[in-house]
Design an enzyme around this catalytic site. Structure first.
Site, PDB file in Angstrom:
ATOM      1  N   SER A  22      -6.537   5.084  -0.471  1.00  0.00           N
ATOM      2  CA  SER A  22      -7.155   5.488  -1.362  1.00  0.00           C
ATOM      3  C   SER A  22      -8.680   4.934  -1.314  1.00  0.00           C
ATOM      4  O   SER A  22      -8.956   3.622  -0.906  1.00  0.00           O
ATOM      5  CB  SER A  22      -6.784   5.530  -2.985  1.00  0.00           C
ATOM      6  OG  SER A  22      -7.418   5.661  -3.874  1.00  0.00           O
ATOM      7  N   TYR A  62      -2.369   0.971  -9.902  1.00  0.00           N
ATOM      8  CA  TYR A  62      -2.675   1.711  -8.737  1.00  0.00           C
ATOM      9  C   TYR A  62      -3.578   0.921  -7.779  1.00  0.00           C
ATOM     10  O   TYR A  62      -3.128   0.791  -6.350  1.00  0.00           O
ATOM     11  CB  TYR A  62      -3.075   3.087  -8.963  1.00  0.00           C
ATOM     12  CG  TYR A  62      -3.124   3.909  -7.953  1.00  0.00           C
ATOM     13  CD1 TYR A  62      -1.957   4.611  -7.324  1.00  0.00           C
ATOM     14  CD2 TYR A  62      -4.111   4.412  -7.262  1.00  0.00           C
ATOM     15  CE1 TYR A  62      -1.767   5.613  -6.595  1.00  0.00           C
ATOM     16  CE2 TYR A  62      -4.202   5.408  -6.147  1.00  0.00           C
ATOM     17  CZ  TYR A  62      -3.058   5.721  -5.760  1.00  0.00           C
ATOM     18  OH  TYR A  62      -3.004   6.724  -4.713  1.00  0.00           O
TER      19      TYR A  62
END
Length: 277
Positions: free
Chosen positions: A134, A147
């Site tokens: 990501s 995250y």
């Protein structure tokens, strides 16, 4: 030509589902795994091989891979680690057990599956391992500490594995999407409600003014958001190019943040990120 085979995780929706459909259309035999058996059944009805695989359950990882190898005669050309979840919340409000649970699925399970796949690929003399990271594996973002931590860990493990595998026929690749259409925000709500006592937080007013609105508002498109097919396009290159890149950026924010991280002092980058949330 022998049919190419790939195991993809997290195929219930979003990036994983689009990748499964896109690669099948290109002639790959896709094993589209999901954590929930109900999602696997839905994909089987669509014509996919769909083993149930829960990254937080080592036994299910072993069973799923065994099912794949039995179906292919022991061959697996590629692995696409994709399944993950988020627990939104300020770092000071995240119970350590919440972080453990997230790392079990987002990092340790990926590592376990990858370790089980590597001997298969070594024995057959080729293979590609693609990890979906990501933009948050490159830079931080408020409210996303759990995250972000998992994706930073994934980046480190993948970079080291790529270097270590350089003396083998295996190729290890990172894909780093920015905002992509998916259900990850909606799916994060139950985890937020389970783990984060925001009402008792010294940041309760900030939760109400910011994060809660984002989590509970009707779905809306983020600025620069791309469909999941944008990730599938670069996945195809990562899997089929003779010399794949070590990493692929997807979306404008990933390209921008990757550049700013290299050029700017930490305080300057922090200032930009704090205003972009």
């Amino acid at each position: 030509m022998t049919e190419r085979t790939i195991l993809i995780t997290g195929c219930s929706s979003g990036i994983g589902l689009d990748a499964a459909r896109g690669l099948r259309a290109r002639g790959w035999r896709v094993f589209a795994s999901c954590r929930a058996e109900a999602d696997c059944a839905r994909l089987r009805a669509e014509g996919f091989d769909s083993p149930q695989l829960d990254y937080a359950d080592t036994a299910s990882i072993t069973r799923a891979l065994a099912e794949v190898l039995e179906a292919t005669g022991g061959r697996l050309d590629a692995l696409y680690n994709n399944g993950a979840f988020a627990i939104p919340g300020a770092v000071e409000d995240l119970p350590t057990d919440a972080l453990r649970a997230l790392f079990e699925a987002n990092v340790f399970g990926w590592h376990e599956l990858t370790r089980q796949v590597i001997p298969v690929m070594r024995a057959q003399g080729h293979g590609r391992i693609v990890n979906c990271s990501s933009v948050l594996g490159l830079v931080p973002m408020p409210w996303r500490g759990a995250y972000v931590a998992s994706k930073h860990a994934l980046e480190g493990l993948t970079d080291v594995l790529r270097i270590e595998m350089a003396d083998t026929p295996l190729r290890v690749i990172l894909i780093e999407p920015g905002p992509v259409t998916s259900h990850i925000r909606r799916n994060s709500v139950p985890h937020f409600e389970r783990w984060v006592n925001w009402r008792a937080s010294p940041r309760a007013a900030q939760y109400e003014a910011s994060l809660l609105k984002r989590l509970y508002a009707p779905p809306s498109k983020d600025r620069f958001e791309l469909p999941a097919s944008a990730v599938t396009r670069v996945l195809v290159h990562a899997l089929e190019a003779q010399r794949p890149k070590p990493r692929y950026y997807v979306t404008v924010p990933t390209h921008l943040m990757g550049t700013l991280r290299r050029l700017l002092p930490t305080r300057a980058l922090d200032w930009i990120i704090a205003r972009a949330r």
